[in-house]
Design a protein around this motif. Sequence first.
Motif, PDB file in Angstrom:
ATOM      1  N   THR A 129     -75.841  14.932  28.731  1.00  0.00           N
ATOM      2  CA  THR A 129     -75.123  15.516  29.856  1.00  0.00           C
ATOM      3  C   THR A 129     -75.389  17.011  29.931  1.00  0.00           C
ATOM      4  N   MET A 130     -75.191  17.591  31.120  1.00  0.00           N
ATOM      5  CA  MET A 130     -75.253  19.040  31.320  1.00  0.00           C
ATOM      6  C   MET A 130     -73.890  19.528  31.769  1.00  0.00           C
ATOM      7  N   SER A 131     -73.609  20.797  31.470  1.00  0.00           N
ATOM      8  CA  SER A 131     -72.288  21.341  31.802  1.00  0.00           C
ATOM      9  C   SER A 131     -72.395  22.835  32.035  1.00  0.00           C
ATOM     10  N   ARG A 132     -71.548  23.298  32.946  1.00  0.00           N
ATOM     11  CA  ARG A 132     -71.423  24.744  33.144  1.00  0.00           C
ATOM     12  C   ARG A 132     -69.974  25.069  33.501  1.00  0.00           C
ATOM     13  N   ASP A 133     -69.337  25.838  32.655  1.00  0.00           N
ATOM     14  CA  ASP A 133     -67.976  26.331  32.886  1.00  0.00           C
ATOM     15  C   ASP A 133     -66.935  25.219  32.985  1.00  0.00           C
ATOM     16  N   ASN A 134     -67.268  23.996  32.578  1.00  0.00           N
ATOM     17  CA  ASN A 134     -66.256  22.953  32.567  1.00  0.00           C
ATOM     18  C   ASN A 134     -65.207  23.262  31.501  1.00  0.00           C
ATOM     19  N   ASP A 135     -63.950  22.934  31.791  1.00  0.00           N
ATOM     20  CA  ASP A 135     -62.874  23.149  30.832  1.00  0.00           C
ATOM     21  C   ASP A 135     -63.195  22.396  29.532  1.00  0.00           C
ATOM     22  N   LEU A 136     -62.968  23.037  28.402  1.00  0.00           N
ATOM     23  CA  LEU A 136     -63.258  22.398  27.120  1.00  0.00           C
ATOM     24  C   LEU A 136     -62.440  21.122  26.919  1.00  0.00           C
ATOM     25  N   VAL A 137     -61.256  21.063  27.515  1.00  0.00           N
ATOM     26  CA  VAL A 137     -60.445  19.842  27.447  1.00  0.00           C
ATOM     27  C   VAL A 137     -61.163  18.700  28.154  1.00  0.00           C
ATOM     28  N   TRP A 138     -61.789  18.990  29.291  1.00  0.00           N
ATOM     29  CA  TRP A 138     -62.548  17.963  30.003  1.00  0.00           C
ATOM     30  C   TRP A 138     -63.694  17.445  29.138  1.00  0.00           C
ATOM     31  N   ILE A 139     -64.410  18.366  28.507  1.00  0.00           N
ATOM     32  CA  ILE A 139     -65.554  17.980  27.676  1.00  0.00           C
ATOM     33  C   ILE A 139     -65.096  17.085  26.531  1.00  0.00           C
ATOM     34  N   GLY A 268     -50.352  25.690  37.233  1.00  0.00           N
ATOM     35  CA  GLY A 268     -50.678  26.012  35.856  1.00  0.00           C
ATOM     36  C   GLY A 268     -51.033  24.827  34.988  1.00  0.00           C
ATOM     37  N   ILE A 269     -50.973  23.601  35.522  1.00  0.00           N
ATOM     38  CA  ILE A 269     -51.297  22.399  34.753  1.00  0.00           C
ATOM     39  C   ILE A 269     -52.753  22.007  35.020  1.00  0.00           C
ATOM     40  N   THR A 270     -53.507  21.763  33.962  1.00  0.00           N
ATOM     41  CA  THR A 270     -54.902  21.349  34.099  1.00  0.00           C
ATOM     42  C   THR A 270     -54.977  19.852  34.390  1.00  0.00           C
ATOM     43  N   VAL A 271     -55.622  19.507  35.470  1.00  0.00           N
ATOM     44  CA  VAL A 271     -55.810  18.090  35.789  1.00  0.00           C
ATOM     45  C   VAL A 271     -56.758  17.480  34.763  1.00  0.00           C
ATOM     46  N   GLN A 329     -61.385  15.649  40.840  1.00  0.00           N
ATOM     47  CA  GLN A 329     -60.845  16.956  40.511  1.00  0.00           C
ATOM     48  C   GLN A 329     -61.340  17.509  39.175  1.00  0.00           C
ATOM     49  N   ILE A 330     -62.235  16.802  38.508  1.00  0.00           N
ATOM     50  CA  ILE A 330     -62.882  17.372  37.318  1.00  0.00           C
ATOM     51  C   ILE A 330     -64.090  18.161  37.813  1.00  0.00           C
ATOM     52  N   THR A 331     -63.841  19.342  38.299  1.00  0.00           N
ATOM     53  CA  THR A 331     -64.897  20.154  38.900  1.00  0.00           C
ATOM     54  C   THR A 331     -64.478  21.611  38.939  1.00  0.00           C
ATOM     55  N   THR A 332     -65.458  22.483  38.853  1.00  0.00           N
ATOM     56  CA  THR A 332     -65.213  23.922  39.014  1.00  0.00           C
ATOM     57  C   THR A 332     -65.411  24.357  40.457  1.00  0.00           C
ATOM     58  N   GLY A 333     -65.746  23.395  41.334  1.00  0.00           N
ATOM     59  CA  GLY A 333     -65.885  23.698  42.752  1.00  0.00           C
ATOM     60  C   GLY A 333     -67.248  24.212  43.161  1.00  0.00           C
ATOM     61  N   TRP A 334     -68.214  24.175  42.234  1.00  0.00           N
ATOM     62  CA  TRP A 334     -69.533  24.719  42.594  1.00  0.00           C
ATOM     63  C   TRP A 334     -70.248  23.845  43.622  1.00  0.00           C
ATOM     64  N   LYS A 335     -69.957  22.535  43.603  1.00  0.00           N
ATOM     65  CA  LYS A 335     -70.643  21.621  44.517  1.00  0.00           C
ATOM     66  C   LYS A 335     -69.724  21.079  45.595  1.00  0.00           C
ATOM     67  N   ARG A 336     -68.432  20.964  45.299  1.00  0.00           N
ATOM     68  CA  ARG A 336     -67.486  20.417  46.272  1.00  0.00           C
ATOM     69  C   ARG A 336     -66.116  21.028  46.024  1.00  0.00           C
ATOM     70  N   ASP A 337     -65.313  21.111  47.067  1.00  0.00           N
ATOM     71  CA  ASP A 337     -63.954  21.642  46.963  1.00  0.00           C
ATOM     72  C   ASP A 337     -62.976  20.480  47.029  1.00  0.00           C
ATOM     73  N   PRO A 338     -62.398  20.061  45.898  1.00  0.00           N
ATOM     74  CA  PRO A 338     -61.519  18.888  45.906  1.00  0.00           C
ATOM     75  C   PRO A 338     -60.234  19.118  46.681  1.00  0.00           C
ATOM     76  N   HIS A 339     -59.865  20.361  46.925  1.00  0.00           N
ATOM     77  CA  HIS A 339     -58.617  20.645  47.616  1.00  0.00           C
ATOM     78  C   HIS A 339     -58.722  20.411  49.122  1.00  0.00           C
ATOM     79  N   ARG A 340     -59.939  20.184  49.615  1.00  0.00           N
ATOM     80  CA  ARG A 340     -60.128  19.940  51.045  1.00  0.00           C
ATOM     81  C   ARG A 340     -60.148  18.446  51.362  1.00  0.00           C
ATOM     82  N   ASP A 341     -59.963  17.601  50.354  1.00  0.00           N
ATOM     83  CA  ASP A 341     -59.986  16.158  50.589  1.00  0.00           C
ATOM     84  C   ASP A 341     -58.776  15.713  51.402  1.00  0.00           C
TER      85      ASP A 341
END
Length: 448
Positions: A129-139, A268-271, A329-341
């Motif tokens: 896998t590849m990752s950039r700036d993903n939350d360490l909890v997600w990883i 303040g809660i991480t999804v 919602q596991i995203t930093t928003g670089w490719k898509r904005d989950p809040h616009r769904d």
Amino acid sequence: MTSDFATCRLGEGGPRRKSRVAPRYRKDGYDAAFDDRTLWLDAVWHQGVVTLVCPRLNNLAGVFRSGALALDGVPARPRVRHFYRHSLVQMRAPELPARVTLEVAGTRHDSAVSVTDPARFRGRNVIVTMSRDNDLVWIEDFARFHAETQGADAIILVDNASRGYGRAEIEQALARTGLDALVLRTDLPFGPRGRAPHANTELFLQTCVLNALRLRHLSEARAVLCCDIDELILSRRAPTVFDATWQSIFGFTRFEGEWRHAPTPAQGITVRHADHVLVRSGGRPSPAKWCIRPTGPLGELQWRPHVLEGFAFNWLFLSRAFTYHHCRQITTGWKRDPHRDDTAQLVPAEPAAVLARGRRRVAPRPAAAVRAGWNAALRRGGEVLSRRFFALRPASQVVSLLILSCLGIVLEEAIDDDPAQQEIDAILAILDATPQIDQMEATLDVWF
């Protein structure tokens, strides 16, 4: 620049890679995100050949034609192959060289040569896998889920210039999952997103990384699963995706997924992955992901995030025995904005943990046994021949099949004591009517 790959980039004032995508398909910021300077991501010595894994060279192919390539100062003759998002430059090298050099118009470009290390992942189930700036909890959640539900043994995570943490923090998160983790880093541009039908055409980095890892680390793995941090692989039936791939004749499994959504979390809660319990009725499936046995018949094909490159039969291996949850919602928003769904059409669904319950491995997987006996020898021989065949260019595959047809006709007619010349003449007439092999290869590479 930070990199665990033997990377070579063009300097200031040198030539630049030109985009193949017309300006009307480029979004704002496309040119800035486009990698116009990287000659090769990695130089890998593998089975007597040095392979330069390059972002698709486009016009930079001329640099290799006009320049002088050398391995430790000894001139080398390159063989260049172009694929959809990457190119390979290959040179014979019976012994491991220390450096590869390309000299063009008096300017020297060079890098070290990476050594292959298949022993670490030999016989193991490996996630790539590849990752950039993903939350360490997600990883950590991602890796633990696949260790517990799919029997993953190891993971190779390539970090693409994350800014909030370093390699040590990623390694600590993965160590808590029990997986043998190799964390590599590169600062090369991931690439630009274009407009359809060129949304992903020049996302060079991920495809280059996959094929560099295939050569350097994964050629003897039991099975390799390619997926992203926002994806959770699920079995619909008992075997894990690694086991099913290992046991299959061709050693290849593909499967589609579904988008999963999470309720908006409190401030303040991480999804988390586990929060993705909503689906959209009638939604389109997510693009297929894959798992492959690198030692199998298809092991020498090129890897892309969703398909094997140049393989016309990817669609035949789409399995309904597996699926994956694509967590929106596991995203930093670089490719898509989950809040616009639009969440109005979302309905509740069972979470991944519930669906995976009862399918967890109840006993550790035994180590891959060495096959023995005549049947095993025949199977290994068939796999080697298949690997060589499928690694050929499509046009070369066609020619090989025609040659085999001629040999089959000769053998059949020899047994029947009849002349074979009539059938062979017909096949040769077909060959005479076709374009030259180079032109066939270029055309078929575009098709496949």
